[in-house]
Enzyme design. Structure first.
Site, PDB file in Angstrom:
ATOM      1  N   ASP A 171      -2.977  10.125  26.401  1.00 12.02           N
ATOM      2  CA  ASP A 171      -3.746  11.355  26.243  1.00 12.02           C
ATOM      3  C   ASP A 171      -4.115  11.877  27.627  1.00 12.02           C
ATOM      4  OD1 ASP A 171      -5.880   9.595  26.811  1.00 12.02           O
ATOM      5  OD2 ASP A 171      -6.650   9.622  24.760  1.00 12.02           O
TER       6      ASP A 171
ATOM      7  N   GLU B  92      -5.907  -5.356  28.167  1.00  7.84           N
ATOM      8  CA  GLU B  92      -6.886  -5.095  29.230  1.00  7.84           C
ATOM      9  C   GLU B  92      -7.482  -6.373  29.801  1.00  7.84           C
ATOM     10  OE1 GLU B  92      -9.587  -2.334  27.375  1.00  7.84           O
ATOM     11  OE2 GLU B  92      -8.014  -0.885  26.965  1.00  7.84           O
TER      12      GLU B  92
ATOM     13  N   GLU C  17      -0.776   4.636  24.706  1.00  9.18           N
ATOM     14  CA  GLU C  17      -2.002   5.329  24.274  1.00  9.18           C
ATOM     15  C   GLU C  17      -2.172   6.653  25.014  1.00  9.18           C
ATOM     16  OE1 GLU C  17      -5.445   2.731  24.491  1.00  9.18           O
ATOM     17  OE2 GLU C  17      -4.282   0.983  23.897  1.00  9.18           O
TER      18      GLU C  17
ATOM     19  N   ASN D 269      -0.907  -5.134  27.648  1.00  6.40           N
ATOM     20  CA  ASN D 269      -1.194  -3.702  27.555  1.00  6.40           C
ATOM     21  C   ASN D 269      -2.441  -3.374  28.371  1.00  6.40           C
ATOM     22  OD1 ASN D 269      -0.704  -1.106  26.200  1.00  6.40           O
ATOM     23  ND2 ASN D 269      -2.607  -1.505  25.076  1.00  6.40           N
TER      24      ASN D 269
HETATM   25  O1  G3I Z   1     -19.857  -1.670  17.547  1.00  3.08           O
HETATM   26  C1  G3I Z   1     -20.721  -0.515  17.513  1.00  3.08           C
HETATM   27  C2  G3I Z   1     -21.672  -0.647  16.338  1.00  3.08           C
HETATM   28  O2  G3I Z   1     -22.492  -1.758  16.509  1.00  3.08           O
HETATM   29  C3  G3I Z   1     -22.493   0.646  16.228  1.00  3.08           C
HETATM   30  O3  G3I Z   1     -23.249   0.616  15.053  1.00  3.08           O
HETATM   31  C4  G3I Z   1     -21.591   1.869  16.188  1.00  3.08           C
HETATM   32  C5  G3I Z   1     -22.396   3.152  16.236  1.00  3.08           C
HETATM   33  O4  G3I Z   1     -21.542   4.252  16.405  1.00  3.08           O
HETATM   34  O5  G3I Z   1     -20.727   1.867  17.293  1.00  3.08           O
HETATM   35  C6  G3I Z   1     -19.884   0.722  17.340  1.00  3.08           C
HETATM   36  O6  G3I Z   1     -19.021   0.836  18.430  1.00  3.08           O
HETATM   37  C7  G3I Z   1     -17.903   1.693  18.258  1.00  3.08           C
HETATM   38  C8  G3I Z   1     -16.644   0.892  18.525  1.00  3.08           C
HETATM   39  O7  G3I Z   1     -15.528   1.737  18.462  1.00  3.08           O
HETATM   40  C9  G3I Z   1     -16.465  -0.232  17.529  1.00  3.08           C
HETATM   41  O8  G3I Z   1     -16.176   0.210  16.248  1.00  3.08           O
HETATM   42  C10 G3I Z   1     -17.992   2.831  19.246  1.00  3.08           C
HETATM   43  O9  G3I Z   1     -19.094   3.666  18.946  1.00  3.08           O
HETATM   44  C11 G3I Z   1     -16.726   3.608  19.239  1.00  3.08           C
HETATM   45  O10 G3I Z   1     -16.816   4.592  20.231  1.00  3.08           O
HETATM   46  C12 G3I Z   1     -15.552   2.700  19.482  1.00  3.08           C
HETATM   47  O11 G3I Z   1     -14.384   3.452  19.610  1.00  3.08           O
HETATM   48  C13 G3I Z   1     -13.099   2.884  19.809  1.00  3.08           C
HETATM   49  C14 G3I Z   1     -12.875   2.275  21.205  1.00  3.08           C
HETATM   50  O12 G3I Z   1     -11.495   1.927  21.359  1.00  3.08           O
HETATM   51  C15 G3I Z   1     -13.690   1.034  21.471  1.00  3.08           C
HETATM   52  O13 G3I Z   1     -13.389   0.546  22.749  1.00  3.08           O
HETATM   53  C16 G3I Z   1     -12.175   4.081  19.641  1.00  3.08           C
HETATM   54  O14 G3I Z   1     -12.249   4.537  18.304  1.00  3.08           O
HETATM   55  C17 G3I Z   1     -10.727   3.718  19.994  1.00  3.08           C
HETATM   56  O15 G3I Z   1      -9.955   4.883  20.048  1.00  3.08           O
HETATM   57  C18 G3I Z   1     -10.672   3.057  21.352  1.00  3.08           C
HETATM   58  O16 G3I Z   1      -9.347   2.697  21.638  1.00  3.08           O
HETATM   59  C19 G3I Z   1      -9.128   2.044  22.890  1.00  3.08           C
HETATM   60  C20 G3I Z   1      -7.951   1.088  22.705  1.00  3.08           C
HETATM   61  O17 G3I Z   1      -8.189   0.233  21.623  1.00  3.08           O
HETATM   62  C21 G3I Z   1      -7.692   0.291  23.978  1.00  3.08           C
HETATM   63  N1  G3I Z   1      -7.508   1.161  25.115  1.00  3.08           N
HETATM   64  C22 G3I Z   1      -8.548   2.163  25.328  1.00  3.08           C
HETATM   65  C23 G3I Z   1      -8.752   2.984  24.040  1.00  3.08           C
HETATM   66  C24 G3I Z   1      -9.786   4.080  24.277  1.00  3.08           C
HETATM   67  O18 G3I Z   1     -11.043   3.561  24.552  1.00  3.08           O
END
Ligand code: G3I
Length: 368
Positions: A286, A177, A284, A219
């Site tokens: 969906d 990205e 990815e 990607n």
């Molecule tokens: O970092 C914060 C943390 O400080 C906080 O305490 C916590 C509370 O819930 O949240 C943390 O952030 C989380 C983050 O992952 C880091 O672990 C978010 O809530 C959470 O929603 C996030 O989700 C991931 C997301 O990438 C982040 O961008 C998803 O699980 C994951 O499926 C998603 O995957 C991405 C691909 O890597 C790239 N392309 C898009 C795709 C969908 O967004």
């Protein structure tokens, strides 16, 4: 093997059964098209050369969810991963904040377990990701590093992580990205902001040094049908290839949403990259939709069609190496966390029964 024709009654029954996870019956007609036999598996139906993958749920939005960490704990889910897929992508477990939580500490346990599982089940692994603007640890984003130190940190990270899995991770999303929708480099990317665009080429070189056999990808999302972002990648890969940078493929994430349009023109767009000698992949996939209770049969039909278009678009491009779903079943999907009024984005209901989208994907694979 050709699709098994089914009487209409059986189709209707199968469709009704698939909806047992839902509460309201819908008057819409059931999805037409082949129904996958109960013993069908996507990985077995795939044509030679195409891996069919899934993101392995863990980390990220799962951390605060009301279920145990999915991959280590959910046995039926593990069986689904093992039986349906020939490729696995750690959803979060190889991202910086998970694998490199402190400057001098790496945490490989979760990724090691996925790689070992994949080897046990004859699966490839896609590594995700090495250079991204998101999910970087605080020590990195808030640290006061000189440009030279940052460069060394990235080099060391790539050498360490890619080197650890050399020969075991077949494809890496090296850069994730890096362009915005207008085709401009993203201003929030720490690496590019501080070290300039050339750091992308270096990241590929370092990854290649650490594992010369891995296919190395750019990607991104929202560029399946072409447009400024896809054009920016095309221009970039031409430059990289001209400089001898070991870029091997471009990943089209395939996060589709009903509020936007179907991925029309995808094969023509992807073929521009294939014509340069690159692989392409859907990394990815969906298809999310507005949900307020139960998706309608019309929604499920549209979802199935869009998943099918993603798969056919990649296959028709000529050198599509993998088609990966970003999560399954629905309850492990990232979608409702990011888009609270949307969901139902995967081909499996929460109870692991199959949706029409599964039948469509299987039917396409089986017919190739
Ligand atoms: O970092 C914060 C943390 O400080 C906080 O305490 C916590 C509370 O819930 O949240 C943390 O952030 C989380 C983050 O992952 C880091 O672990 C978010 O809530 C959470 O929603 C996030 O989700 C991931 C997301 O990438 C982040 O961008 C998803 O699980 C994951 O499926 C998603 O995957 C991405 C691909 O890597 C790239 N392309 C898009 C795709 C969908 O967004």
């Amino acid at each position: 093997m050709p699709a098994t024709p089914r009487p209409l009654l059986v189709l209707a029954l199968a469709s009704a059964l698939a909806l047992t996870a839902c509460s309201a019956a819908e008057p819409d007609p059931p999805t037409a098209g082949p129904t996958a036999p109960a013993d069908a598996r996507l990985r077995d139906a795939a044509p030679e050369g195409l891996l069919v993958g899934a993101a392995v749920a863990g980390g990220g939005h799962h951390v605060d969810a009301d279920y145990p960490d999915p991959f280590p704990n959910d046995e039926p889910y593990r069986e689904l991963l093992a039986s349906e897929f020939s490729s696995l992508t750690p959803e979060n477990q190889l991202k910086w904040e998970f694998v490199h939580p402190e400057r001098d500490r790496y945490e490989f346990g979760a990724a090691d377990a996925i790689v070992a599982f994949a080897e046990e089940h004859g699966q490839a692994v896609r590594g995700h990701t090495l250079l991204w603007h998101s999910q970087n640890p605080d020590w990195l984003t808030e640290g006061e590093f000189s440009d030279a130190e940052l460069r060394d940190i990235l080099h060391e990270h790539i050498s360490t992580v890619v080197g650890r899995y050399a020969g075991r991770i077949a494809e890496w999303d090296v850069a994730n990205e890096i362009f915005d929708d207008s085709g401009a480099l993203r201003s929030e990317n720490l690496w590019i902001l501080r070290l300039g665009e050339g750091i992308v080429a270096d990241a590929f070189r370092w990854a290649h040094e650490a594992d010369p056999d891995a296919r190395l990808f750019l990607n991104d999302y929202g560029m399946e049908s072409g447009g400024p972002k896809a054009d920016a990648y095309l221009a970039l890969v031409k430059e990289l290839l001209a400089e001898g940078v070991p870029v091997g493929g471009v990943g089209f994430q395939g996060h589709l949403a009903f509020e936007y349009s179907a991925p029309g023109g995808m094969a023509d767009n992807l073929r521009r990259f294939v014509d340069l000698g690159l692989a392409v992949a859907v990394t990815e996939a969906d298809v999310r939709m507005p949900v307020d209770g139960t998706p309608t049969n019309a929604q499920l039909t549209q979802q199935a069609e869009w998943f099918g278009e993603l798969l056919e678009g990649c296959l028709d491009a000529g050198h599509c190496t993998s088609f990966t779903l970003w999560g399954a079943p629905d309850r492990y999907s990232w979608v409702p966390v990011f888009f609270p009024s949307q969901g139902a984005a995967t081909p499996w209901w929460d109870d692991l029964s199959r949706k029409p989208a599964y039948d469509t994907l299987w039917g396409i694979l089986d017919a190739r």
